[in-house]
Design a protein around this motif. Structure first.
Motif, mmCIF file in Angstrom:
data_model
loop_
_atom_site.group_PDB
_atom_site.id
_atom_site.type_symbol
_atom_site.label_atom_id
_atom_site.label_comp_id
_atom_site.label_asym_id
_atom_site.label_seq_id
_atom_site.Cartn_x
_atom_site.Cartn_y
_atom_site.Cartn_z
ATOM 1 N N GLY A 201 0.815 -1.215 0.000
ATOM 2 C CA GLY A 201 0.000 0.000 0.000
ATOM 3 C C GLY A 201 0.843 1.257 0.000
ATOM 4 O O GLY A 201 0.551 2.223 -0.719
ATOM 5 N N VAL A 202 1.912 1.256 0.795
ATOM 6 C CA VAL A 202 2.816 2.420 0.807
ATOM 7 C C VAL A 202 3.519 2.552 -0.543
ATOM 8 O O VAL A 202 3.703 3.659 -1.066
ATOM 9 C CB VAL A 202 3.857 2.284 1.939
ATOM 10 N N ALA A 203 3.875 1.417 -1.146
ATOM 11 C CA ALA A 203 4.599 1.456 -2.421
ATOM 12 C C ALA A 203 3.724 1.985 -3.556
ATOM 13 O O ALA A 203 4.180 2.792 -4.367
ATOM 14 C CB ALA A 203 5.113 0.057 -2.762
ATOM 15 N N VAL A 204 2.466 1.559 -3.630
ATOM 16 C CA VAL A 204 1.614 2.005 -4.743
ATOM 17 C C VAL A 204 1.168 3.456 -4.583
ATOM 18 O O VAL A 204 0.772 4.092 -5.559
ATOM 19 C CB VAL A 204 0.379 1.093 -4.909
ATOM 20 N N THR A 205 1.214 3.967 -3.350
ATOM 21 C CA THR A 205 0.900 5.390 -3.167
ATOM 22 C C THR A 205 2.137 6.276 -3.358
ATOM 23 O O THR A 205 2.035 7.498 -3.272
ATOM 24 C CB THR A 205 0.328 5.660 -1.762
ATOM 25 N N HIS A 206 3.284 5.645 -3.594
ATOM 26 C CA HIS A 206 4.547 6.365 -3.830
ATOM 27 C C HIS A 206 4.931 7.234 -2.653
ATOM 28 O O HIS A 206 5.478 8.323 -2.805
ATOM 29 C CB HIS A 206 4.464 7.232 -5.097
ATOM 30 N N ARG A 207 4.624 6.742 -1.456
ATOM 31 C CA ARG A 207 4.992 7.485 -0.262
ATOM 32 C C ARG A 207 6.343 7.019 0.247
ATOM 33 O O ARG A 207 6.768 5.892 -0.005
ATOM 34 C CB ARG A 207 3.929 7.253 0.826
ATOM 35 N N HIS A 208 7.012 7.874 0.980
ATOM 36 C CA HIS A 208 8.273 7.513 1.601
ATOM 37 C C HIS A 208 8.077 6.289 2.491
ATOM 38 O O HIS A 208 7.085 6.238 3.219
ATOM 39 C CB HIS A 208 8.772 8.696 2.437
ATOM 40 N N PRO A 209 8.951 5.253 2.479
ATOM 41 C CA PRO A 209 10.264 5.218 1.828
ATOM 42 C C PRO A 209 10.246 4.649 0.408
ATOM 43 O O PRO A 209 11.282 4.278 -0.103
ATOM 44 C CB PRO A 209 11.047 4.290 2.761
ATOM 45 N N PHE A 210 9.058 4.562 -0.221
ATOM 46 C CA PHE A 210 8.973 4.024 -1.584
ATOM 47 C C PHE A 210 8.707 5.139 -2.597
ATOM 48 O O PHE A 210 7.913 4.969 -3.513
ATOM 49 C CB PHE A 210 7.864 2.970 -1.661
ATOM 50 N N ASP A 211 9.326 6.284 -2.412
ATOM 51 C CA ASP A 211 9.094 7.400 -3.324
ATOM 52 C C ASP A 211 10.309 7.678 -4.209
ATOM 53 O O ASP A 211 10.475 8.804 -4.680
ATOM 54 C CB ASP A 211 8.716 8.657 -2.530
ATOM 55 N N GLN A 212 11.108 6.655 -4.467
ATOM 56 C CA GLN A 212 12.316 6.848 -5.294
ATOM 57 C C GLN A 212 12.016 7.429 -6.674
ATOM 58 O O GLN A 212 12.746 8.303 -7.147
ATOM 59 C CB GLN A 212 13.085 5.525 -5.450
ATOM 60 N N PRO A 213 10.957 6.971 -7.382
ATOM 61 C CA PRO A 213 10.731 7.501 -8.739
ATOM 62 C C PRO A 213 10.385 8.979 -8.772
ATOM 63 O O PRO A 213 10.478 9.609 -9.818
ATOM 64 C CB PRO A 213 9.559 6.649 -9.253
ATOM 65 N N GLU A 214 9.957 9.555 -7.644
ATOM 66 C CA GLU A 214 9.559 10.957 -7.657
ATOM 67 C C GLU A 214 10.131 11.712 -6.456
ATOM 68 O O GLU A 214 9.553 12.695 -6.003
ATOM 69 C CB GLU A 214 8.042 11.062 -7.625
ATOM 70 N N ALA A 215 11.256 11.222 -5.933
ATOM 71 C CA ALA A 215 11.838 11.837 -4.745
ATOM 72 C C ALA A 215 12.055 13.339 -4.956
ATOM 73 O O ALA A 215 12.749 13.743 -5.879
ATOM 74 C CB ALA A 215 13.157 11.155 -4.422
ATOM 75 N N GLU A 216 11.414 14.114 -4.100
ATOM 76 C CA GLU A 216 11.417 15.568 -4.305
ATOM 77 C C GLU A 216 12.813 16.163 -4.240
ATOM 78 O O GLU A 216 13.189 16.984 -5.067
ATOM 79 C CB GLU A 216 10.522 16.217 -3.260
ATOM 80 N N GLN A 217 13.592 15.699 -3.266
ATOM 81 C CA GLN A 217 14.911 16.306 -3.094
ATOM 82 C C GLN A 217 15.891 15.853 -4.171
ATOM 83 O O GLN A 217 16.730 16.623 -4.619
ATOM 84 C CB GLN A 217 15.479 15.927 -1.721
ATOM 85 N N GLU A 218 15.800 14.586 -4.614
ATOM 86 C CA GLU A 218 16.791 14.040 -5.518
ATOM 87 C C GLU A 218 16.397 14.156 -6.990
ATOM 88 O O GLU A 218 17.236 14.424 -7.848
ATOM 89 C CB GLU A 218 17.055 12.562 -5.191
ATOM 90 N N LEU A 219 15.133 13.900 -7.303
ATOM 91 C CA LEU A 219 14.703 13.851 -8.699
ATOM 92 C C LEU A 219 13.744 14.973 -9.069
ATOM 93 O O LEU A 219 13.230 14.999 -10.185
ATOM 94 C CB LEU A 219 14.011 12.504 -8.982
ATOM 95 N N ALA A 220 13.512 15.887 -8.166
ATOM 96 C CA ALA A 220 12.641 17.039 -8.451
ATOM 97 C C ALA A 220 11.290 16.588 -8.975
ATOM 98 O O ALA A 220 10.784 17.080 -9.964
ATOM 99 C CB ALA A 220 13.298 18.002 -9.424
ATOM 100 N N GLU A 221 10.678 15.580 -8.302
ATOM 101 C CA GLU A 221 9.311 15.117 -8.552
ATOM 102 C C GLU A 221 9.160 14.118 -9.691
ATOM 103 O O GLU A 221 8.051 13.750 -10.046
ATOM 104 C CB GLU A 221 8.353 16.302 -8.794
ATOM 105 N N GLY A 222 10.227 13.660 -10.314
ATOM 106 C CA GLY A 222 10.127 12.557 -11.264
ATOM 107 C C GLY A 222 9.168 12.805 -12.408
ATOM 108 O O GLY A 222 9.332 13.760 -13.160
ATOM 109 N N TYR A 223 8.152 11.956 -12.533
ATOM 110 C CA TYR A 223 7.279 12.001 -13.717
ATOM 111 C C TYR A 223 6.438 13.265 -13.791
ATOM 112 O O TYR A 223 5.914 13.597 -14.861
ATOM 113 C CB TYR A 223 6.377 10.762 -13.765
#
Length: 331
Positions: A201-223
């Motif tokens: 559930g945490v992974a499909v909502t893209h919430r931390h700690p599963f927010d790698q594809p859109e990590a705000e600090q590292e990837l500036a929101e991804g997609y």
């Protein structure tokens, strides 16, 4: 003159609108709730400048989003670019239609309730892929692909983790699943299923700690790096609606929904209160996880899913099926 059936339909429509509005408002309120709770746990000041105790910070944030320039880059596919956040918002809200808030309060009482949730979760992946592709930005596309791969993978475990509950109840109807827990919540016999459901559930909502594809600090929101204004706001609120949705599903599937703990009979406490307090607890756990857990690498996330979550869900399903067969009165 309006008939009884007409009044019933009108009542259901009004009830549905009220529930959807409450979900959106709760999702918006969760933004300020999250910031205040993170500040409390990390021993720092949170929003405390706008209004008494920062209570108007949410209003300030909403005004900022409303009046921010809704810019669409010239090189994008404009129709798909606009469609993506609408799909994200629609699927999140539509999924809430199957959630029973109390024995009499809910948008829809469908026998295909859980299947409908999976259908909406499957469509939600298109929002991620559309957003990444239509932006015509290679970093957005990369973020979209990574996010879609993660979401599809963890939706497999999300579905398998619920099959034990479905097998015990013999129904996909969430209201029947809640009523079946009158003699005991499913968190005990389905503890492994609950653990994998929480992770998925945490992974499909893209919430931390599963927010790698859109990590705000590292990837500036991804997609959705190219999105701004209300289009970004729809992605943003959609994510919080998904958090409320997953928390509500945990409540209904494993913690008895609107049922009181230990079958307490308190006449002046409505059933919806127990549903809301349990859902709020899991929403708080989402926030606590964001404030306390480290973010693993993307390959570690995928390895954990396929090498840990998948075997655990299959073992849980096989054991549940064996127990049902052994203790079935028809054998």
């Amino acid at each position: 003159m309006m008939t009884f059936e007409t009044w019933s339909i009108l009542f259901m429509v009004v009830q549905s609108i009220v529930i959807f509005l409450v979900v959106v408002i709760v999702a918006a309120m969760m933004i300020i709730y999250e910031r205040r709770m993170l500040a409390l746990w990390q021993d720092r000041y949170g929003p405390n400048r706008v209004g008494p105790f920062g209570s108007l910070q949410l209003v300030a944030d909403m005004l900022k989003i409303f009046f921010k320039e809704d810019w669409t880059p010239n090189f994008t596919d404009k129709f798909i670019f606009t469609l993506a956040p609408a799909v994200a918002m629609f699927t999140a809200l539509a999924s809430f239609a199957i959630i029973p808030v109390s024995p009499t309060l809910g948008v829809a009482d469908w026998d295909i309730g859980i299947l409908f949730f999976f259908a909406m979760a499957g469509i939600a992946i298109y929002a991620v892929m559309f957003g990444g592709w239509a932006s015509a930005n290679k970093f957005s596309l990369l973020g979209g692909l990574r996010s879609a791969a993660q979401t599809i993978s963890y939706e497999v475990f999300l579905g398998l983790s619920l099959m034990g509950v479905v097998a015990l109840t013999g129904s996909f109807n969430l209201r029947e699943i809640v009523e079946a827990q009158a003699d005991g919540w499913y968190i005990i016999p389905q503890f492994l299923g609950f653990l994998t459901f929480v992770v998925a559930g945490v992974a499909v909502t893209h919430r931390h700690p599963f927010d790698q594809p859109e990590a705000e600090q590292e990837l500036a929101e991804g997609y959705h790096v190219e999105y701004s204004g209300m289009k970004f706001g729809m992605f943003f609120i959609g994510e919080y609606v998904n958090v409320v949705l997953i928390s509500a599903l945990m409540t209904c599937l494993f913690f008895g929904g609107w049922l009181a703990p230990f079958n307490l009979n308190i006449p002046f406490v409505p059933p919806a209160f127990w549903f809301m307090i349990k859902t709020l607890f899991f929403m708080t756990m989402f926030i606590l996880a964001r404030g306390s857990l480290m973010r693993p690498r993307y390959d570690q996330v995928m390895n954990f899913g396929w090498k840990v979550c998948l075997p655990v869900t299959l073992i849980n399903l096989l054991v549940t099926a064996a127990v049902i067969l052994i203790f079935s009165p028809t054998l």
